[in-house]
Design an enzyme around this catalytic site. Structure first.
Site, mmCIF file in Angstrom:
data_model
loop_
_atom_site.group_PDB
_atom_site.id
_atom_site.type_symbol
_atom_site.label_atom_id
_atom_site.label_comp_id
_atom_site.label_asym_id
_atom_site.label_seq_id
_atom_site.Cartn_x
_atom_site.Cartn_y
_atom_site.Cartn_z
ATOM 1 N N MET A 200 0.849 -1.198 0.000
ATOM 2 C CA MET A 200 0.000 0.000 0.000
ATOM 3 C C MET A 200 0.890 1.255 0.000
ATOM 4 S SD MET A 200 -3.455 -0.939 1.989
ATOM 5 C CE MET A 200 -2.900 -0.709 3.662
ATOM 6 N N ASN B 243 4.127 3.873 0.898
ATOM 7 C CA ASN B 243 4.820 4.368 2.089
ATOM 8 C C ASN B 243 5.881 3.335 2.507
ATOM 9 O OD1 ASN B 243 4.546 5.015 5.496
ATOM 10 N ND2 ASN B 243 5.072 6.578 4.019
ATOM 11 N N LEU B 244 6.712 3.035 1.535
ATOM 12 C CA LEU B 244 7.627 1.896 1.668
ATOM 13 C C LEU B 244 8.723 2.144 2.695
ATOM 14 C CD1 LEU B 244 7.915 1.107 -2.136
ATOM 15 C CD2 LEU B 244 6.307 0.163 -0.468
ATOM 16 N N GLY C 257 11.080 -2.828 5.733
ATOM 17 C CA GLY C 257 10.340 -4.097 5.729
ATOM 18 C C GLY C 257 9.907 -4.448 4.304
ATOM 19 N N HIS C 258 9.328 -3.465 3.593
ATOM 20 C CA HIS C 258 8.914 -3.720 2.208
ATOM 21 C C HIS C 258 10.121 -4.070 1.340
ATOM 22 C CE1 HIS C 258 5.600 -0.848 3.428
ATOM 23 N NE2 HIS C 258 4.922 -1.880 2.988
ATOM 24 N N LYS D 33 4.843 -10.026 9.510
ATOM 25 C CA LYS D 33 4.246 -9.189 10.564
ATOM 26 C C LYS D 33 2.716 -9.328 10.512
ATOM 27 C CE LYS D 33 3.794 -4.690 10.474
ATOM 28 N NZ LYS D 33 2.367 -4.507 10.833
ATOM 29 N N GLN E 197 -2.868 -12.417 7.825
ATOM 30 C CA GLN E 197 -3.075 -12.109 6.401
ATOM 31 C C GLN E 197 -2.367 -13.155 5.528
ATOM 32 O OE1 GLN E 197 -2.822 -8.048 4.519
ATOM 33 N NE2 GLN E 197 -0.752 -8.672 4.052
ATOM 34 N N SER F 258 4.301 1.064 8.669
ATOM 35 C CA SER F 258 3.926 2.434 8.274
ATOM 36 C C SER F 258 3.171 3.123 9.402
ATOM 37 C CB SER F 258 3.047 2.411 7.034
ATOM 38 O OG SER F 258 3.755 1.832 5.973
ATOM 39 N N ARG F 259 2.434 2.342 10.186
ATOM 40 C CA ARG F 259 1.599 2.950 11.229
ATOM 41 C C ARG F 259 2.416 3.404 12.447
ATOM 42 N NH1 ARG F 259 -2.695 -0.824 9.217
ATOM 43 N NH2 ARG F 259 -4.300 0.535 8.359
HETATM 44 O O1 PAF Z 1 -0.154 -5.915 3.638
HETATM 45 C C1 PAF Z 1 -0.559 -4.955 2.948
HETATM 46 O O2 PAF Z 1 0.106 -3.947 2.777
HETATM 47 C C2 PAF Z 1 -1.935 -5.047 2.302
HETATM 48 O O3 PAF Z 1 -2.845 -5.696 3.114
HETATM 49 C C3 PAF Z 1 -1.908 -5.682 0.902
HETATM 50 C C4 PAF Z 1 -1.456 -7.143 0.966
HETATM 51 C C5 PAF Z 1 -0.975 -4.906 -0.011
HETATM 52 C C6 PAF Z 1 -3.306 -5.664 0.275
HETATM 53 O O4 PAF Z 1 -3.789 -4.365 0.110
#
Ligand code: PAF
Length: 281
Positions: A30, A32-33, A36-37, A151, A155, A188-189
């Site tokens: 989503m 705002n890298l 972790g990303h 994390k 999901q 990000s939060r």
């Molecule tokens: O983990 C996230 O950033 C989101 O839930 C994802 C997998 C990109 C889906 O919008």
């Protein structure tokens, strides 16, 4: 790096790669890298010839009153980081390309039971939004592998289940959680935390480690869970849950045996933080 917003342009590039036999990894984000990303991107690069990173702040996974509007959006910085990391495509679709009939009328994908537990109890429809968008992204990109962070362990388990049950051809991989020096999982939060809250936030991970040690020392699951919630409450967190589960399917274990995971979600000021710790007996 190519930045592509249009689905047809993306398809053309994917066909070219496909024709020369190159494999593709997708890292859905989503934006705002952060570090972790970037570690997800590294795992993606190690598992495919080409890497596509999608950046889409998905409206359907935010509940009413949640931070969809305020969610940090940093497109230029994201593009710079991805380009530096050697990513092939930054795919940044518009909402109408993902939900052509509008969000309200969109087809949904839902993984029952798993989506209703833990975070699902507190964020109704959240995982339905996640599975609905990830299914679309997987169908648009048709990657050989897709990478998600541990994390968000619930999901990851839900997406793995979806991929398996719907016979998807994409392998779902997970990458370990990255932490700052104090142990706080990078997210990000975290930027919603005040300076004082940033100092107490690492307690979340410390509580997980402490709980694991007590479980390995023979304390009961119920006792460890309630003691952890008390500790978190006493230090200013408001815990949604602190729960010991089996890591394979997030079911509740009868005893401390096998591959387990402790998961926690707690609010600290404006930030809702989640974290987890896997261990084995
Ligand atoms: O983990 C996230 O950033 C989101 O839930 C994802 C997998 C990109 C889906 O919008």
């Amino acid at each position: 790096m190519l930045t592509i917003t249009d689905n047809n342009a993306l398809r053309e590039q994917l066909i070219e790669w496909h024709q020369v036999g190159e494999t593709v990894a997708l890292v859905p984000t989503m934006g705002n890298l952060h570090k972790g990303h970037m570690s997800l991107c590294q795992l993606a690069s190690a598992n495919a010839d080409r890497v596509v990173v999608s950046v889409f702040v998905n409206p359907t996974q935010f509940g009413e009153g949640e931070d969809f509007g305020a969610y940090p959006r940093t497109p230029e910085k994201d593009a710079r980081q991805l380009s530096r990391a050697g990513i092939d495509i930054l795919y940044a679709p518009k909402a109408e390309d993902i939900y052509p009939l509008g969000v309200e009328n969109s087809t949904r994908v839902f993984v029952p039971v798993l989506s209703d537990a833990l975070c699902g109890e507190h964020r109704t429809k959240h995982f339905e939004g996640v599975t609905s968008v990830v299914m679309r992204l997987l169908n648009i990109v048709s990657p050989n592998v897709a990478v998600f962070g541990e994390k968000d362990f619930q999901q990851f388990v839900i997406l793995q289940r979806m991929a398996e049950e719907l016979h998807l051809h994409t392998r779902i991989l997970s990458a370990p959680t990255l932490r700052d020096d104090a142990g706080l999982a990078i997210s990000s939060r975290n930027q919603y935390l005040t300076a004082a809250e940033t100092l107490s936030a690492p307690l979340l991970y410390a509580t997980l480690r402490d709980a694991r040690d007590k479980l390995l020392d023979g304390e009961s699951i119920a006792k460890v869970e309630s003691a952890a919630i008390k500790t978190l409450t006493n230090t200013g967190f408001s815990a949604d849950y602190f729960s010991v589960r089996r890591s394979s399917d997030l079911s509740v274990p009868k005893k401390v045996a096998g591959k387990l995971i402790i998961l926690v979600a707690a609010e600290l000021g404006k930030a809702r933080l989640i974290d987890n710790l896997q261990f084995e007996t």
